[in-house]
Scaffold this active site. Structure first.
Site, mmCIF file in Angstrom:
data_model
loop_
_atom_site.group_PDB
_atom_site.id
_atom_site.type_symbol
_atom_site.label_atom_id
_atom_site.label_comp_id
_atom_site.label_asym_id
_atom_site.label_seq_id
_atom_site.Cartn_x
_atom_site.Cartn_y
_atom_site.Cartn_z
ATOM 1 N N LYS A 1 -14.480 -9.589 33.648
ATOM 2 C CA LYS A 1 -15.464 -8.756 32.956
ATOM 3 C C LYS A 1 -14.964 -7.317 32.818
ATOM 4 O O LYS A 1 -14.525 -6.711 33.795
ATOM 5 C CB LYS A 1 -16.802 -8.761 33.700
ATOM 6 C CG LYS A 1 -17.928 -8.058 32.933
ATOM 7 C CD LYS A 1 -19.189 -7.919 33.771
ATOM 8 C CE LYS A 1 -19.788 -9.250 34.127
ATOM 9 N NZ LYS A 1 -21.112 -9.064 34.810
ATOM 10 N N HIS B 1 -17.213 -8.299 45.945
ATOM 11 C CA HIS B 1 -17.854 -7.006 46.182
ATOM 12 C C HIS B 1 -19.200 -7.259 46.849
ATOM 13 O O HIS B 1 -19.633 -8.409 46.988
ATOM 14 C CB HIS B 1 -18.063 -6.263 44.863
ATOM 15 C CG HIS B 1 -19.024 -6.949 43.923
ATOM 16 N ND1 HIS B 1 -18.664 -8.042 43.162
ATOM 17 C CD2 HIS B 1 -20.330 -6.722 43.637
ATOM 18 C CE1 HIS B 1 -19.689 -8.445 42.445
ATOM 19 N NE2 HIS B 1 -20.728 -7.665 42.717
ATOM 20 N N GLU C 1 -22.598 -10.585 27.092
ATOM 21 C CA GLU C 1 -23.589 -10.502 28.163
ATOM 22 C C GLU C 1 -24.543 -9.356 27.834
ATOM 23 O O GLU C 1 -24.147 -8.377 27.207
ATOM 24 C CB GLU C 1 -22.889 -10.255 29.503
ATOM 25 C CG GLU C 1 -23.794 -10.301 30.715
ATOM 26 C CD GLU C 1 -23.000 -10.154 32.017
ATOM 27 O OE1 GLU C 1 -22.326 -11.124 32.410
ATOM 28 O OE2 GLU C 1 -23.046 -9.066 32.614
ATOM 29 N N ASN C 2 -25.801 -9.481 28.248
ATOM 30 C CA ASN C 2 -26.739 -8.376 28.074
ATOM 31 C C ASN C 2 -26.555 -7.359 29.188
ATOM 32 O O ASN C 2 -25.973 -7.648 30.232
ATOM 33 C CB ASN C 2 -28.180 -8.883 28.019
ATOM 34 C CG ASN C 2 -28.534 -9.809 29.161
ATOM 35 O OD1 ASN C 2 -27.808 -10.755 29.442
ATOM 36 N ND2 ASN C 2 -29.639 -9.545 29.821
ATOM 37 N N GLU D 1 -16.880 -6.033 37.829
ATOM 38 C CA GLU D 1 -16.277 -5.468 36.624
ATOM 39 C C GLU D 1 -14.952 -4.774 36.917
ATOM 40 O O GLU D 1 -14.736 -4.245 38.003
ATOM 41 C CB GLU D 1 -17.233 -4.458 35.989
ATOM 42 C CG GLU D 1 -18.529 -5.069 35.512
ATOM 43 C CD GLU D 1 -19.494 -4.037 34.962
ATOM 44 O OE1 GLU D 1 -20.357 -4.411 34.150
ATOM 45 O OE2 GLU D 1 -19.395 -2.857 35.348
ATOM 46 N N ARG E 1 -31.131 -12.004 33.731
ATOM 47 C CA ARG E 1 -30.858 -13.029 34.720
ATOM 48 C C ARG E 1 -32.170 -13.687 35.083
ATOM 49 O O ARG E 1 -33.229 -13.100 34.963
ATOM 50 C CB ARG E 1 -30.195 -12.345 35.934
ATOM 51 C CG ARG E 1 -29.945 -13.177 37.128
ATOM 52 C CD ARG E 1 -29.088 -12.430 38.151
ATOM 53 N NE ARG E 1 -27.819 -11.915 37.675
ATOM 54 C CZ ARG E 1 -26.718 -12.619 37.635
ATOM 55 N NH1 ARG E 1 -26.760 -13.876 38.061
ATOM 56 N NH2 ARG E 1 -25.621 -12.090 37.203
ATOM 57 N N HIS F 1 -20.156 3.291 27.636
ATOM 58 C CA HIS F 1 -20.374 3.876 26.314
ATOM 59 C C HIS F 1 -20.882 5.310 26.343
ATOM 60 O O HIS F 1 -21.008 5.944 25.291
ATOM 61 C CB HIS F 1 -21.359 3.011 25.530
ATOM 62 C CG HIS F 1 -22.680 2.812 26.244
ATOM 63 N ND1 HIS F 1 -23.700 3.720 26.175
ATOM 64 C CD2 HIS F 1 -23.119 1.803 27.039
ATOM 65 C CE1 HIS F 1 -24.728 3.278 26.894
ATOM 66 N NE2 HIS F 1 -24.407 2.121 27.440
#
Length: 532
Positions: A361, A161, A446-447, A248, A477, A366
């Site tokens: 991933k 991507h 992962e955060n 993702e 990161r 949410h």
């Protein structure tokens, strides 16, 4: 930042002096040894950094050395492996290592801190930039060699991507094809195209100079495997397969996300490009509902709208619960699962014999989770509602290909969300993790963003120390904020508080190496670089 050599040999001092002078550090002596420091060092050599005006600085301050701790053979082998993501633009569009000196300093600091390794995004738009089948791995090979020399492990993310944030587009030749055939891109109801990745509807259509996107991705993976064969299985111990926007598994349904501090909307269905509409029409005809195959839901809200602003996502009496709603949502989500199935099958075939962990991933969508319809998940492609588990099929598919699942958002808590958004990252994370546990899929965490909110480290520790053990954690990161005084001390304490996996004897410092004073990393040191 300060470098010190105390009680060492003259040869060691001279060697360190040469290295530090290259970094622009000046030496001075006191009663205990030799020190090198400078108040400000500019690393703006690459054109990208010069144009952006970004500099890397090392601030001379009081320092406290961080020494890697030896790990006993009696320690549990089930510790979580910690990786830190390298900058998204670690390799420039010109295929050279960006801010190389800054990354070199960062790698050494992470090694001394005791992390397992780093994660490196490898971009399709950089490697295969000019023409199909013309690969240039030079910048990434140089960076992998840097990681190898420091002694860290490397997890590679193959990114099919683009990224507006990092200013990394798709390959030039793909963009030209898209100008002539815009149906290769996802399209929303208003005709707006998402040009950061290809529509999953063209996976198996020869739209790229006679080849299908899946065939092009496969050729890319085979070239990567050949070019990095000497590192795969040793330095490179994990590979993530890009599955969609931001790597993702999802539709780009939230390209109109709200500004910070405002409740996000439900997003929009991405089923209006020519190829998606053709598949929808075919599905309608084969199921005996040709009128249902003429387009997406007419009563779905816009990007920033709430679920109740239109009738499709209403909690009671919404179209999502009707026969038509089930027909459309099943078709829409099944296309996403089949897309992931194709790409993870490809990755498993290419790297299954290479002794590396293969990952994909799955996002943590949410927003609006506490409603009955879960609208943000539905537009993103997950048919998950109060009455239906949308992650069982995904976990089963990951298990079939022996792939690990990366779940972002482990730093998020329900308490930290806007109440009116009816969000629950903790409940959704628990649901996905339960599906993975049921099907034997290992989870990596992962955060959610580069800036950890208050209580984020405690939340990560909570998830990583629970009954369900994560395989690894990817901390995103490295960059200006990562090494800032506001962040790095907290990250240091986070690393020290985590159980690290048992190290091999080759990874431990020798007695002679332990006697030498390491590079000092301080709670007040500032290493600044572009985070992309």
């Amino acid at each position: 930042m300060e470098v010190s050599v105390i009680g060492s040999s003259q040869a060691k001092i001279l060697k360190t002096d040469l290295a530090c002078r290259e970094l622009g550090l000046l030496s001075f002596k006191n009663g205990s040894g030799v020190f090198w420091r400078k108040s400000k060092i500019s690393f703006g050599q690459s054109s990208g950094l010069r144009n952006s005006g970004v500099r890397l600085t090392l601030k001379a301050v009081q320092t406290e050395a961080i020494r890697p701790q030896k790990i006993s053979r009696r320690q549990s082998r089930h510790g979580v492996r910690l990786y830190v993501g390298l900058p998204l633009d670690a390799v420039s569009s010109c295929n050279v290592v960006n801010h190389a000196k800054a990354i070199a300093v960062g790698l050494k600091a992470l090694k001394l801190l005791g992390v397992e390794g780093v994660e490196l995004p490898i971009w399709w738009g950089i490697v295969e930039k000019e023409a199909m089948g013309k690969y240039d791995w030079s910048g990434y090979l140089a960076l992998v060699e840097m990681v190898h020399k420091v002694g860290l492990k490397l997890h590679v993310s193959l990114c099919f991507h683009g990224s507006k944030h990092a200013k990394i587009p798709l390959p030039e030749w793909v963009i030209k094809i898209g100008e002539q055939n815009p149906s290769i891109f996802f399209t929303d109801r208003a005709g707006q195209q998402y040009k950061e990745c290809l529509s999953l509807a063209v996976d198996e259509i020869p739209v790229l100079e006679g080849k299908t996107p899946v065939e092009v991705y496969n050729d890319f993976c085979e070239s990567f495997k050949s070019s990095f064969s000497s590192f795969i299985g040793s330095t490179i111990n994990g590979i993530s397969m890009g599955l969609g926007p931001d790597s993702e598994l999802r539709y780009p349904s939230h390209q109109g996300l709200s500004r910070s501090g405002k409740v996000p909307g439900v997003g929009e269905f991405q089923c209006y490009d020519k190829s998606m509409l053709a598949l929808l029409k075919e599905h309608g005809e084969t199921t005996g509902n040709p009128l249902w195959g003429l387009g997406g839901p007419h009563d779905a809200p816009a990007y920033d709208a709430s679920p109740s602003s239109n009738s499709f996502f209403k909690d009671h009496g919404g179209s999502w619960e009707s026969p038509y709603g089930d027909y459309f949502l099943s078709w829409y989500s099944n296309l996403l699962v089949r897309h992931a199935d194709r790409l993870l099958s490809l990755a498993s075939s290419a790297f299954g014999d290479s002794e590396v962990a293969i990952c994909g991933k799955v996002p943590l969508v949410h927003q609006w989770y506490k409603t009955r319809s879960h609208p943000a998940e539905l537009t993103a492609g997950f048919y998950n509602t109060q009455n239906r588990d949308g992650y069982e099929a995904i976990a089963e598919m990951f298990a079939r290909h022996s792939c690990k699942m990366i779940l972002p958002g482990m730093d998020l808590s329900d308490e930290g969300q806007l109440q009116e958004g009816l969000s629950s990252p903790e409940q959704l994370l628990g649901q996905i993790w339960s599906a993975c546990k049921k099907h034997g899929v290992e989870v990596s965490g992962e955060n959610s963003s580069d800036t950890i909110a208050r209580g984020g480290f405690e939340q990560i520790r909570k998830h990583l120390s629970g009954e369900d053990v994560a395989h690894s954690f990817f901390y995103q990161r490295m960059g200006a904020y990562f090494f800032s005084p506001e962040h790095f001390p907290s990250f240091t304490q986070f690393v020290r508080s985590m159980k690290q996996p048992q190290m091999h004897a080759d990874d431990l410092l020798s007695d002679e190496e332990e006697a030498e004073e390491p590079v000092a990393v301080t709670s007040e040191s500032g290493i600044q670089m572009q985070t992309a």
